[in-house]
Design an enzyme around this catalytic site. Structure first.
Site, mmCIF file in Angstrom:
data_model
loop_
_atom_site.group_PDB
_atom_site.id
_atom_site.type_symbol
_atom_site.label_atom_id
_atom_site.label_comp_id
_atom_site.label_asym_id
_atom_site.label_seq_id
_atom_site.Cartn_x
_atom_site.Cartn_y
_atom_site.Cartn_z
ATOM 1 N N HIS A 1 50.134 -49.771 -75.772
ATOM 2 C CA HIS A 1 51.210 -49.108 -76.524
ATOM 3 C C HIS A 1 50.884 -47.646 -76.816
ATOM 4 C CE1 HIS A 1 54.772 -48.745 -78.825
ATOM 5 N NE2 HIS A 1 54.781 -49.924 -79.396
ATOM 6 N N ASP B 1 64.628 -55.345 -60.908
ATOM 7 C CA ASP B 1 64.815 -55.945 -59.580
ATOM 8 C C ASP B 1 63.833 -55.299 -58.605
ATOM 9 O OD1 ASP B 1 65.660 -57.026 -57.198
ATOM 10 O OD2 ASP B 1 67.781 -56.587 -57.502
#
Length: 443
Positions: free
Chosen positions: A167, A380
């Site tokens: 993070h 995708d």
């Protein structure tokens, strides 16, 4: 009823993992040191994300491991700081050394089908530690890989893609941008459609720092003895809120507040129900802390892939929140959102530097992070869209600020909505569900 059935707790399967490898950029990249922002430097932990992909017969012969590994190497040419390592600089602040050492990658095969996760796979996944494998020694800050990928082929022909990111390098929106680029490269692109932008100095503290607001989210507060004594017996549930549930909440509001955002309406409801459930003394202060995207407020350039999130809060007495109608909580939240100006965020960044990366006050606090616009399930790689994409671990872990994620979700009927995890002492959870049911009515 908004409560979701838990994921299958009895799901057991064998996983065969290859040895971890390092995927390096496909071409040589600069060796240099890059400064992180003062916002980045506070986020010292790793975040797991997981995506499940169904088998697509038209993609027969395509190996997701090979596709993602190769696309990752190509993407790291452009996002080469991810292939580097954190080093500790002056004042214990981290910097990135762009070494090109690479990101960690593991391929695996699991003796399980996606169908065994249910019609609408959703966390908590009891087997998550099998699918997001923590390589010993890889989860630190300095001198460790900044990304870990684990691609697990499933018996049905589908696969799971687990990602663990540091993070300190990026927030959820930024890592999503990176993963979009991986998807583009997997489908034949020669470069990401959105070029990455570093420019971390845009979110540094002023010189000298000037704290111009009161930031109660970092107050030091003593835990309620009654609440603290019940923390050993916790219940964790997930709740689904589709259009029907959100509409039921809106009906409890006066007409002039019906145009409030879904986030505001849902958060007001949950904060109030949760506060009623934990039964604090009426004079105890309660906080709603929420993450807010500041990219537009600072005109951060498109392609910025650092942490662009600040926190704000609504603060009131437990008695006022519980005894007033729902619109009281909603008005507090709307006011807190409106207070987040550029100067407010500048003041917050300055405070982070002055106080040396302070922790949020989690005593009597409800901390929410809205991830409904970060569509991991839409990623995708030329292998179809995911059946689920989102945080891999949704319940609080020791030592971390316990963010309660709002996640986009389809229920088993295919209805779009928001899934919200909630952890409370067992008796408080029973009261929470009862209070929520009273708002939702028969829905």
């Amino acid at each position: 009823m908004a409560i979701m059935a838990p994921s299958l707790t009895s799901l057991v399967f064998n996983v065969r993992r290859c040895e971890p490898e390092l995927v390096v950029p496909a071409k040589s990249t600069p060796h240099e040191f890059k400064q992180l922002s003062d916002v980045d430097d506070r986020e010292r932990h790793h975040v797991p994300v997981i995506m499940f992909y169904r088998y697509d017969q038209s993609l027969e012969g395509k190996d997701p491991v090979k596709v993602i590994r190769e696309a990752l190497a190509q993407t790291l040419v452009f996002y080469y700081p991810y292939a580097g390592r954190l080093r500790e600089g002056p004042d214990a602040k981290f910097i990135v050394e762009c070494t090109g050492e690479g990101v960690m990658f593991i391929e695996a095969d699991a003796d399980v089908t996606l169908e065994e996760f249910g019609d609408a796979p959703h966390p908590p996944f009891p087997c998550i530690d099998e699918l997001i494998f923590e390589v010993p020694g890889s989860g630190g800050m300095a001198n460790c890989p900044l990304l870990l990928f684990l691609v697990t082929r499933l018996r049905c022909g589908g696969f799971a893609l687990a990602l663990r990111y540091n993070h300190i390098m990026s927030d959820g929106m930024s890592i999503h941008q990176f993963m979009i680029a991986v998807g583009e490269m997997a489908q034949g692109a020669s470069a990401p459609s959105i070029p990455p932008v570093w420019q971390r100095q845009l979110l540094n503290a002023r010189n000298p720092p000037q704290v111009t607001f009161t930031h109660h989210e970092f107050d030091e507060v003593v835990e309620s003895k009654v609440f603290a004594s019940s923390l050993h017996d916790m219940a964790c549930n997930c709740f689904f809120f589709g259009p029907t549930q959100i509409s039921a909440i809106r009906k409890k509001l006066p007409h002039h507040l019906h145009n409030s955002s879904t986030f505001e309406v849902l958060t007001a409801c949950l904060w109030r129900c949760r506060t009623i459930a934990i039964q604090l003394d009426s004079e105890d202060e309660v906080r709603l802390i929420f993450a807010i995207n500041v990219r537009n407020k600072f005109n951060l350039p498109i392609g910025y892939y650092g942490n662009g999130i600040a926190v704000s809060l609504a603060l009131t007495a437990a008695g006022k929140l519980c005894q007033n109608p729902l619109e009281y909580a909603l008005e507090l939240i709307k006011s807190a959102k409106n207070n987040v100006t550029e100067e407010y965020v500048r003041s917050l960044i300055d405070l982070l530097v002055i106080k040396g990366r302070p922790f949020l006050t989690m005593v009597h606090s409800y901390f929410v992070s809205d991830m409904t616009r970060i569509r991991f399930e839409a990623l995708d790689f030329g292998l179809g869209k995911a059946a689920f994409g989102g945080p891999g671990k949704i319940f609080p872990e020791p030592g971390l600020d316990p963010a309660n994620y709002y996640m986009p979700m389809k229920n088993s009927q295919g209805e779009e909505g928001i899934m919200v995890p909630m952890c409370l002492p067992t008796l408080a959870m029973e009261r929470f569900v009862k209070e929520l049911d009273s708002i939702l009515g028969d829905h």
